[in-house]
Design a protein around this motif. Structure first.
Motif, short mmCIF file in Angstrom:
data_model
loop_
_atom_site.label_atom_id
_atom_site.label_comp_id
_atom_site.label_asym_id
_atom_site.label_seq_id
_atom_site.Cartn_x
_atom_site.Cartn_y
_atom_site.Cartn_z
N SER A 144 0.77 -1.34 0.06
CA SER A 144 -0.18 -0.04 0.06
C SER A 144 0.84 1.15 -0.19
O SER A 144 0.43 2.31 -0.78
N ASN A 145 1.96 1.09 0.95
CA ASN A 145 2.80 2.23 0.80
C ASN A 145 3.64 2.63 -0.85
O ASN A 145 3.72 3.65 -1.23
N ALA A 146 3.88 1.40 -1.43
CA ALA A 146 4.57 1.70 -2.85
C ALA A 146 3.44 2.14 -3.73
O ALA A 146 3.77 3.05 -4.60
N ALA A 147 2.13 1.67 -3.63
CA ALA A 147 1.16 2.21 -4.45
C ALA A 147 0.70 3.74 -3.97
O ALA A 147 0.78 4.48 -4.98
N PHE A 148 0.96 4.17 -2.77
CA PHE A 148 0.77 5.53 -2.52
C PHE A 148 2.02 6.25 -2.99
O PHE A 148 1.61 7.26 -3.71
N ASP A 149 3.10 5.82 -3.14
CA ASP A 149 4.29 6.49 -3.52
C ASP A 149 3.92 6.77 -5.05
O ASP A 149 4.41 7.80 -5.64
N ARG A 150 3.75 5.62 -5.63
CA ARG A 150 3.45 5.88 -7.18
C ARG A 150 2.24 6.90 -7.57
O ARG A 150 2.55 7.70 -8.57
N SER A 151 1.22 6.91 -6.49
CA SER A 151 0.24 8.03 -7.01
C SER A 151 0.78 9.48 -6.62
O SER A 151 0.52 10.40 -7.43
N LEU A 152 1.46 9.54 -5.50
CA LEU A 152 2.16 10.79 -5.38
C LEU A 152 3.12 11.38 -6.70
O LEU A 152 3.03 12.41 -6.97
N LYS A 153 3.90 10.46 -7.09
CA LYS A 153 4.81 10.89 -7.99
C LYS A 153 3.97 11.05 -9.40
O LYS A 153 4.41 11.81 -10.16
#
Length: 199
Positions: A144-153
């Motif tokens: 979930s943190n990886a997906a969140f990071d992708r959405s931020l970028k």
């Protein structure tokens, strides 16, 4: 105006408060960097009446913060002040600093500016608490943190989850030593530092 509302603030406020009650037990003046909606400030200031809780954020967020503070009418929440980490900072000094979910929204250069300014606004022995998601040794702690990071970028390439070790290096350079790194719900962390004397 209608008060701004962030559901995440309602979900995470009690676990964060558990940390702050301990970390800020001996403090009197808190600077919150990036107060956002103002929800955290109202909840924490009400629960810790011995603290003077100073909200701050960029200009566009101040009306929403004022709406929350005005409705609560607490005696320990002065009017919010404008603070952009890349601009002017308050002249006052604080023995506590708090920030939630801000480091991944700022660019890395702004994160550096935040820590670089801390010595000018804190007293010796000041406590710093930062809440949010972190990577460790360059790795995500959850999918979930990886997906969140992708959405931020996708929103802004300068945004993104920060490596705990890199943040610790900025803190050390500002004279702050890590005291605690506590696991929180939803793959977040609450990280606590203390400013060393004479830093």
């Amino acid at each position: 105006m209608d008060k701004p509302f962030a559901p995440a603030c309602e979900r995470n406020r009690e676990p964060i408060l558990d940390v702050l009650r301990e970390a800020f037990a001996g403090c009197t003046r808190v600077l919150e960097i990036g107060s956002g909606t103002g929800q955290h400030a109202v909840h924490f200031a009400a629960a810790m009446p011995w603290l003077n809780w100073q909200c701050s954020d960029r200009a566009e967020y101040l009306p929403g913060i004022r709406a929350w503070l005005d409705e609560a009418a607490l005696p320990n929440t002065p009017a919010p002040v404008q603070l952009d980490v890349a601009g002017a900072w308050p002249r006052a000094r604080y023995d506590a600093v708090f920030s939630a979910n801000t480091l991944h929204i700022m660019g890395w250069a702004e994160v550096g500016q935040l820590f670089a300014h801390l010595p000018a606004v804190t007293t010796d022995g000041a406590v710093l608490v930062i809440y949010g998601p972190f990577n460790y040794e360059g790795r995500y702690t959850s999918e979930s943190n990886a997906a969140f990071d992708r959405s931020l970028k996708l929103r802004d390439p300068d945004m993104g989850l920060r490596d705990a070790e890199a943040v610790d290096a900025l803190a050390r350079a500002a004279g702050f030593a890590l005291l605690e790194d506590r696991a929180m719900p939803a793959n977040n962390r609450c990280r606590v530092w203390r400013r060393q004397g004479g830093a």
